[in-house]
Write a protein that holds these residues in place. Structure first.
Motif, short mmCIF file in Angstrom:
data_model
loop_
_atom_site.label_atom_id
_atom_site.label_comp_id
_atom_site.label_asym_id
_atom_site.label_seq_id
_atom_site.Cartn_x
_atom_site.Cartn_y
_atom_site.Cartn_z
N THR A 23 26.30 8.23 -16.12
CA THR A 23 27.43 7.82 -14.42
C THR A 23 27.75 6.40 -14.80
O THR A 23 26.89 6.00 -14.20
CB THR A 23 25.54 8.53 -13.57
OG1 THR A 23 26.45 8.34 -12.48
CG2 THR A 23 24.43 7.97 -14.18
N ALA A 25 26.49 5.27 -11.81
CA ALA A 25 25.65 4.15 -11.09
C ALA A 25 25.14 4.15 -12.67
O ALA A 25 24.57 2.96 -12.33
CB ALA A 25 25.14 5.44 -10.33
N GLY A 28 26.32 0.94 -13.82
CA GLY A 28 26.69 -0.14 -12.28
C GLY A 28 25.16 -0.73 -12.70
O GLY A 28 25.40 -2.33 -12.40
N ASP A 29 23.65 -0.21 -13.11
CA ASP A 29 22.78 -0.69 -13.30
C ASP A 29 22.44 -1.91 -13.72
O ASP A 29 22.16 -2.67 -14.08
CB ASP A 29 21.38 0.01 -12.60
CG ASP A 29 21.38 0.91 -11.24
OD1 ASP A 29 22.36 0.86 -10.60
OD2 ASP A 29 20.64 2.13 -11.50
N SER A 34 28.54 -2.37 -8.19
CA SER A 34 28.24 -0.83 -7.64
C SER A 34 29.26 0.75 -8.65
O SER A 34 29.92 -0.30 -9.29
CB SER A 34 29.17 -0.80 -5.99
OG SER A 34 30.65 -1.09 -6.52
N PRO A 35 28.57 1.44 -8.05
CA PRO A 35 29.36 2.41 -9.22
C PRO A 35 30.86 2.65 -8.78
O PRO A 35 31.73 2.16 -9.56
CB PRO A 35 28.78 3.24 -8.38
CG PRO A 35 27.63 3.61 -7.83
CD PRO A 35 27.67 2.09 -7.88
N SER A 36 31.70 2.14 -8.03
CA SER A 36 33.02 2.06 -7.81
C SER A 36 33.71 0.85 -8.24
O SER A 36 35.04 0.88 -8.69
CB SER A 36 33.23 1.99 -5.91
OG SER A 36 32.53 1.34 -5.49
#
Lengths: 152, 152
Positions: A23, A25, A28-29, A34-36
């Motif tokens: 995902t 997210a 991103g981690d 960030s996800p966006s």
DNA sequence: GCGTGCGCGCAATAATCTTGCGTGCCCAAG
DNA sequence: CTTGGGCACGCAAGATTATTGCGCGCACGC
């Protein structure tokens, strides 16, 4: 083209080539965004053509793989063109490379078994136009099968 | 293992191998099932190991691909084992096959350019244990690069 | 004929993706 | 040194998609 890829881009692309099921997210981690932000970077890769598509990988050990080295009869452009078209039409052709050296092409065939392979080799390679000779190496063990490419 | 794959399974797997970016609803339309039915089938493929993972495909024309044919010095199991471990440790090894015939292995290297290739070939192949000889064919044109495998 | 198992569609819920907006940073021009 | 534009970011609301419980129908075997 994007100016240049930074370190995060390279990490992201490596992760995506290894497993694109994650995902935004999770990605991103892993890269510290960030996800966006991850989303927008991936969009850019797609827009620029760097990222072609996403595919599901089926267990290759359930198939019979064969690596064929092909040499053409004549070196004319026309001869190459018709050969390529012929080979490309076959769905069993998993990979198809024009190469330098003694041979002209490397063709990797993926079939469901020896019967299917024989039929395919006959149809695709033996009957190909302008074929001079070819040799086949059967894959005994597909130790690694990826399409991973370096990005830097 | 699932008993047998039916026609819808084959169509679904072909679609997924071609492009796994589609939504469950889109796949459902294409094969004539509801999204949740598609979902459950895909879950099954994963559970049984038929579907290994999903990956993003990076444009291969941005890389230098090379097909290496490798013959080992000795045929002992130990010799094979150490060679495999050595080669597998390199991230530039895109594909790695144990094959029948005159050669023992086919290694496909993906590098960012000739400098990187030379360094990699030196490190991965030339320095490999039990190497007898190898030849390299550079990819002039990656006409088709997939991992598609037949499912029937 | 009658249970049992399996896969389906439907619908509610949960998770993920998508996008508009405001902020901060960097660089170049004034 | 200051100012303004471009760019990428995070955040949060809204849209889309995935997930899962439920009941139904069909096929098989008893």
């Amino acid at each position: 083209m994007p100016k240049t890829l930074d370190d995060i881009d390279h990490r992201l692309l490596a992760l995506l080539q290894q497993d694109s099921g994650r995902t935004l997210a999770a990605l991103g981690d892993l890269v510290g965004l960030s996800p966006s932000a991850v989303q927008r970077r991936i969009d850019r890769y797609r827009e620029t053509g760097l990222l072609r598509r996403e595919i599901a990988v089926v267990d290759p050990s359930s198939a019979l793989l064969a690596v064929c080295l092909v040499t053409l009869d004549r070196e004319s452009p026309e001869s190459h063109r018709s050969f390529r078209e012929w080979v490309q039409a076959a769905p069993e052709v998993q990979q198809f490379y024009n190469v330098s050296g003694d041979h002209d092409y490397v063709v990797i065939l993926a079939t469901s078994g020896m019967a299917h392979h024989r039929e395919t080799a006959e149809r695709v390679i033996k009957n190909a136009p302008n074929l001079r000779r070819y040799s086949t190496m059967f894959v005994l063990d597909p130790i690694r099968t990826t399409l991973t490419v370096p990005t830097r």
